[in-house]
Scaffold this motif. Structure first.
Motif, mmCIF file in Angstrom:
data_model
loop_
_atom_site.group_PDB
_atom_site.id
_atom_site.type_symbol
_atom_site.label_atom_id
_atom_site.label_comp_id
_atom_site.label_asym_id
_atom_site.label_seq_id
_atom_site.Cartn_x
_atom_site.Cartn_y
_atom_site.Cartn_z
ATOM 1 N N GLN A 154 -12.449 -0.794 17.910
ATOM 2 C CA GLN A 154 -13.368 -1.854 17.600
ATOM 3 C C GLN A 154 -14.948 -1.253 17.605
ATOM 4 N N LYS A 155 -15.011 -0.218 18.506
ATOM 5 C CA LYS A 155 -16.585 0.474 18.752
ATOM 6 C C LYS A 155 -16.616 1.743 17.940
ATOM 7 N N LYS A 156 -15.602 2.027 17.213
ATOM 8 C CA LYS A 156 -15.967 3.408 16.246
ATOM 9 C C LYS A 156 -16.710 2.982 15.156
ATOM 10 N N LYS A 157 -17.770 3.527 15.099
ATOM 11 C CA LYS A 157 -18.742 3.240 13.859
ATOM 12 C C LYS A 157 -18.700 4.395 12.531
ATOM 13 N N GLY A 158 -18.842 4.024 11.503
ATOM 14 C CA GLY A 158 -18.855 4.698 10.327
ATOM 15 C C GLY A 158 -17.539 5.249 9.938
ATOM 16 N N VAL A 159 -16.287 4.647 10.493
ATOM 17 C CA VAL A 159 -15.011 4.906 10.169
ATOM 18 C C VAL A 159 -14.227 4.044 9.315
ATOM 19 N N PHE A 160 -13.250 4.470 8.548
ATOM 20 C CA PHE A 160 -12.389 3.668 7.805
ATOM 21 C C PHE A 160 -11.202 3.553 8.552
ATOM 22 N N ARG A 161 -10.625 2.431 8.861
ATOM 23 C CA ARG A 161 -9.447 2.444 9.643
ATOM 24 C C ARG A 161 -8.541 1.373 9.049
ATOM 25 N N PHE A 162 -7.486 1.793 9.029
ATOM 26 C CA PHE A 162 -6.368 1.192 7.900
ATOM 27 C C PHE A 162 -4.918 1.297 8.372
ATOM 28 N N ALA A 163 -4.009 0.512 7.957
ATOM 29 C CA ALA A 163 -2.673 0.555 8.299
ATOM 30 C C ALA A 163 -1.888 -0.219 7.103
ATOM 31 N N TYR A 201 -9.939 -5.021 13.959
ATOM 32 C CA TYR A 201 -10.411 -3.662 13.993
ATOM 33 C C TYR A 201 -10.068 -2.763 12.936
ATOM 34 N N LEU A 202 -9.313 -3.318 11.885
ATOM 35 C CA LEU A 202 -8.971 -2.689 10.852
ATOM 36 C C LEU A 202 -9.912 -3.006 9.604
ATOM 37 N N ASP A 203 -10.228 -1.972 8.604
ATOM 38 C CA ASP A 203 -11.055 -2.159 7.914
ATOM 39 C C ASP A 203 -10.317 -2.463 6.427
ATOM 40 N N ARG A 204 -8.889 -2.246 6.266
ATOM 41 C CA ARG A 204 -8.000 -2.633 5.268
ATOM 42 C C ARG A 204 -6.694 -2.706 5.778
ATOM 43 N N VAL A 205 -5.846 -3.492 5.636
ATOM 44 C CA VAL A 205 -4.299 -3.626 5.703
ATOM 45 C C VAL A 205 -3.835 -3.531 4.242
ATOM 46 N N TYR A 206 -3.054 -2.673 3.965
ATOM 47 C CA TYR A 206 -2.168 -2.443 2.920
ATOM 48 C C TYR A 206 -0.641 -3.172 2.856
ATOM 49 N N THR A 207 -0.195 -3.401 1.948
ATOM 50 C CA THR A 207 1.104 -3.683 1.980
ATOM 51 C C THR A 207 1.944 -2.642 1.292
ATOM 52 N N LEU A 208 3.333 -2.846 1.375
ATOM 53 C CA LEU A 208 4.232 -1.711 0.584
ATOM 54 C C LEU A 208 4.058 -1.815 -0.800
ATOM 55 N N ASP A 209 3.678 -2.943 -1.374
ATOM 56 C CA ASP A 209 3.576 -2.891 -2.795
ATOM 57 C C ASP A 209 2.179 -2.454 -3.320
ATOM 58 N N GLU A 210 1.256 -2.206 -2.168
ATOM 59 C CA GLU A 210 -0.283 -1.823 -2.419
ATOM 60 C C GLU A 210 -0.307 -0.299 -2.173
#
Length: 259
Positions: A96-105, A180-189
């Motif tokens: 959550q504290k990381k700045k300037g990063v793109f966090r995804f799952a 804390y994630l900037d983007r959550v993708y699904t398998l379809d995405e």
């Protein structure tokens, strides 16, 4: 030197796993962090994890992982490498504290993910062979059919680390939060995820996901096994609301079984 380093890395990894199992907050999330690209990926097994890891390795190093290369000779495979990096395990608070990063799952319907676990790990790869003696003590079949596997899922997870890992609820890999994630993708995405990664390496070609092998679908589930699987992954369905739905998987199962 390679043997010594590998032994030290193995001990370090066991320590991190122990801290994770004890619930220490600094070790609950496995991350793949690319500092130059400022990318953070939270890998979840059976969710295109292998393909994404290979892609991230190409982005970071400009080449595919190869254990025969001197710089990677201390690692058995790319999974091994990414688990043994110094910053491989972290906490929700640190992310959550990381700045300037793109966090995804990338997330997936939990029941369909369990079907993939059964198809790949139980049938095609035969993971349970390594637990033959324990299964005999539990009086569990070495080659269960899908419904028997789900009925006794708790026992199969208890006796086999590979099955436990690949069937572990997604909420546990994510430490129970998506905030804390900037983007959550699904398998379809997956196409959208690939386009995102190509911003960092325009000529990136994703390794194809595993194909072939045993075919298992929702139609192979009994109604009882379906609801047992949904109940097991109740936390996932609650956390991933908006991305997956237990109602949708029940509807799809009904449609397939009525064809």
């Amino acid at each position: 030197m390679g043997i010594i380093k590998r032994s030290v890395d193995d001990l370090s990894l066991y320590w991190r796993y122990s801290c994770r199992k004890l619930g220490l907050p600094g070790y609950q999330i496995h991350q793949i962090y690319l500092p130059e690209q400022q990318l953070v990926y939270i890998p979840i097994p059976k969710n295109a994890c292998t393909s994404i890891k290979h892609a991230l390795h190409e982005i970071e190093f400009g080449k595919r992982f190869d254990a025969d290369l001197p710089e990677f000779s201390d690692y058995r495979e790319h999974h091994d490498y990414y688990k043994k990096r110094p910053d491989a395990f972290t906490s929700l608070q640190a992310l959550q504290k990381k700045k300037g990063v793109f966090r995804f799952a990338l997330v997936r319907d939990p029941v369909k993910r369990l079907l993939s676990c059964y198809r790949n790990r139980v049938v095609d790869l035969g993971d349970l062979e390594s637990s033959r003696s324990k299964l005999e003590r539990f009086r569990l079949p070495l080659r269960p059919d899908l419904n028997a596997f789900i009925k006794h899922l708790a026992d199969y997870r208890r006796v086999n680390k590979g099955i436990e890992h690949h069937s572990r609820p997604q909420a546990q890999f994510l430490d129970g939060s998506l905030e804390y994630l900037d983007r959550v993708y699904t398998l379809d995405e997956m196409p959208e995820l690939i386009e995102m990664l190509r911003k960092y390496k325009p000529d990136l070609e994703m390794r194809r996901r595993k194909t072939g092998g045993t075919t298992v679908t929702l139609a192979d589930l009994s109604e009882e096994a379906l609801h047992q699987a949904i109940d097991f992954y109740r936390e996932d369905y609650e956390l991933l609301e908006g991305y997956v739905s237990s109602d949708d998987v029940i509807t799809k199962h009904t449609e397939l079984c009525s064809e």
